[in-house]
Design a protein around this motif. Structure first.
Motif: not given
Lengths: 328, 254
Positions: A93-101
């Motif tokens: 699993l890869t997690l990223l913030p829900s930002t534009t980037l």
């Protein structure tokens, strides 16, 4: 190689980790029993403070990409960084913030690997067979659950405020530099300049307090007072679509369907009736306070505290009282 | 210049209502073109007005009304990818679009930043990744000069400018110029414009290639809040004191 563990993408801004990135460690902590250890990927340029902060948040390992290429948010460059880390870690699993980037990079990386991207989720569960994510749909009016098999890895972007960043632990992660080779193709779109927000202005989407002026305030001059109120409350100033369409305030401050989504601790709406177009952008707010002359305005029904009054009579008093309290 | 606009037909966001018994939207909600997609189309039409060429609108799944509107606004032709397995999930939709885009080889692909229904924002980036094209999202302004776009983007820290040459995928926000309304003449002309209907089989896509990656469950409503305090017909001074007491009780005065 069997995929296991969790890769957490830590987005930085001016050398510091974004708050929304730190919250990802709360999410990772909640599912690491099912998936395995957490690897943080800290990306930017001049990011030593961010690395130090992240190293105590429960990750076993921190991969650092401190590279001038990564000084600014450019989707293809950051996607290359995540793809490189993916090859090293082989995460489940890869997690990223829900930002534009984060949203761009998650979607690009997921598509490159042919795996799902759960976009902008508000909860995540992992069973032996499946990933289950809950996410807002229909502009946050409704929720749905999305499922995918664990036969493939998955990528998720997590909405700000969904998880709490963990308290720093005594455990220190192993910190390693990761070298990333950027191809010319990664740099086809390149940043030429940035017009930063004025200093001291709080970012609407991350602000703990959001003060919003609607058409009911009567005119652009009203926003000078709302700006004072905003500053006293330590928040950011927003507006409705009617206001930005009338040219009273810039579009960048618009909250709603065609503007920004906010979920502050305190939302204070002044002269805002609460059209659906606006409420879809603020209904996740923790506490909603409304100042409006019309007791039947839809936003009054959503409010935790509604003051039915002419804003001209209460806002100046509120400003004066807050000033007194702050001793200035 | 060949310009493609990706357009989705969605339930009218202003008419979306939930039926708790069905666990789904109330039936019969009017379908409209996704709002951001119309901003993308407007940008595409302006680009064509500047440099010449052709604007093609493409949609996956039922989209007759939305495509007709796009043609009436001035698009040159429309393509509707539909049939078994379509639209599927964002991955399936992107696969179908990519198969078609590989035939068309456009210079610019415009799409809306996200749709008002599922709103994953995945299709634009997935198309860019699969076609190996650069992606520029959250577009609020653009200029095209000497073969290069200068794109203005609205992001968390302010406005970012990027330069990119075609071919490129661009995702539009609504700070771009308002979509034009179809004129009567435009509506008449639209009837004579070509609309091509293609199935997955026409695009050489197998059922396997169109397997979705995710399954969507039913819809539910976020838990409603309890009714709040309403202060009315109270002198302003007292009203402000009550508000301060309320904010303090919630720990919101720092």
């Amino acid at each position: 190689m069997q995929s296991s563990g969790i890769l957490v993408f830590v987005e930085t801004s001016g050398g510091a980790a974004r708050a929304t990135s730190l919250e990802l460690f709360g999410a990772a902590g909640a599912v690491q029993n099912a998936l395995g250890p957490v690897t943080a990927l800290v990306v930017g340029h001049g990011i030593a403070p961010a690395v130090e902060q992240v190293a105590t948040l429960g990750a076993e390992r921190v991969l650092v990409v401190d590279d001038p290429h990564c000084a600014h948010p450019v989707a293809a460059v950051m996607a290359r960084v995540v793809l490189t880390a993916w090859d090293v870690v082989q995460p489940a699993l890869t997690l990223l913030p829900s930002t534009t980037l984060g949203r761009d990079v998650a979607a690009l990386v997921a598509a490159r690997h042919g795996v799902p991207h759960f976009a902008d989720i508000v909860s995540l569960d992992v069973t032996a067979e499946q990933f289950l994510a809950t996410r807002p749909v229909y502009q946050s009016k409704l929720l749905t659950t999305v499922r995918a098999s664990r036969a493939r890895p998955a990528v998720a972007t997590i909405r700000a405020g969904t998880y709490r960043a963990p308290e720093p632990s005594g455990q220190q992660a192993r910190v390693e530099d990761l070298t990333v080779a950027f191809s010319p193709a990664d740099q086809r779109a390149r940043m030429t300049r940035m017009v930063e927000k004025p200093r001291g202005q709080v970012d609407l989407e991350n602000a703990p307090v959001v003060v919003v002026g609607g058409r009911g305030v009567g005119g652009p001059e009203a926003f000078a007072q709302l700006a004072q109120l905003t500053e006293l409350l330590g928040g950011a100033l927003g507006c409705t679509r009617a206001v930005s369409d009338l040219g009273w305030r810039p579009h960048a401050e618009q909250i709603g369907q065609t503007g920004k989504q906010v979920r502050p601790r305190l939302y204070l709406g002044v002269g805002v009736s609460g059209a659906v177009q606006h409420t879809v952008g603020m209904q996740g707010s923790e506490t909603i306070v409304v100042i409006n002359r019309d007791p039947n305005a839809p936003l009054v029904k959503m409010a935790d505290f509604a003051l039915i009054a002419d804003w001209n009579e209460v806002v100046p008093r509120l400003i004066a009282r807050l000033r007194e309290r702050r001793g200035r | 210049m060949k310009i493609v606009v990706l357009l989705k037909e969605v339930p009218d966001p202003n008419a979306v209502r939930y039926d708790p018994r069905l666990g789904d939207l109330v039936p019969g909600i009017q379908r409209v073109a996704n709002e951001y997609d119309l901003y993308a189309l407007e940008a595409a039409l302006r680009l064509r007005e500047q440099v010449g060429g052709e604007v093609i609108v493409a949609s996956v799944g039922t989209a007759r009304d939305a495509l007709n509107r796009a043609l009436a606004m001035g698009a040159d032709r429309a393509v509707n990818l539909e049939g078994d397995g379509l639209p599927g999930d964002a991955w399936t939709t992107a696969r179908a679009l990519v198969a078609w885009l590989q035939r068309e080889q456009p210079d610019v692909i415009w799409c809306g930043q996200e749709t008002s229904d599922s709103g994953t924002g995945n299709v634009g980036p997935a198309v860019a990744a699969q076609l190996d094209l650069p992606l520029v999202s959250n577009v609020v302004g653009w200029e095209f000069r000497d073969g290069v776009f200068e794109i203005e983007r609205e992001i968390e820290d302010g406005h970012q400018f990027q330069e990119v040459a075609p071919p490129v995928v661009l995702c539009a926000l609504s700070a771009l110029p308002q979509p034009r309304l179809p004129t009567l003449r435009g509506i008449m002309d639209a009837r004579r414009k070509p609309v091509e209907h293609l199935t997955a089989a026409d695009l050489g896509l197998s059922d396997e290639a169109l397997q979705p990656l995710v399954q969507w469950e039913g819809l539910s409503q976020p838990v409603a809040k309890a009714a709040g305090v309403v202060v009315q017909d109270v002198p302003p001074d007292e009203a402000v004191e009550r508000l301060l007491t309320f904010l303090e009780s919630r720990g919101l005065l720092g």
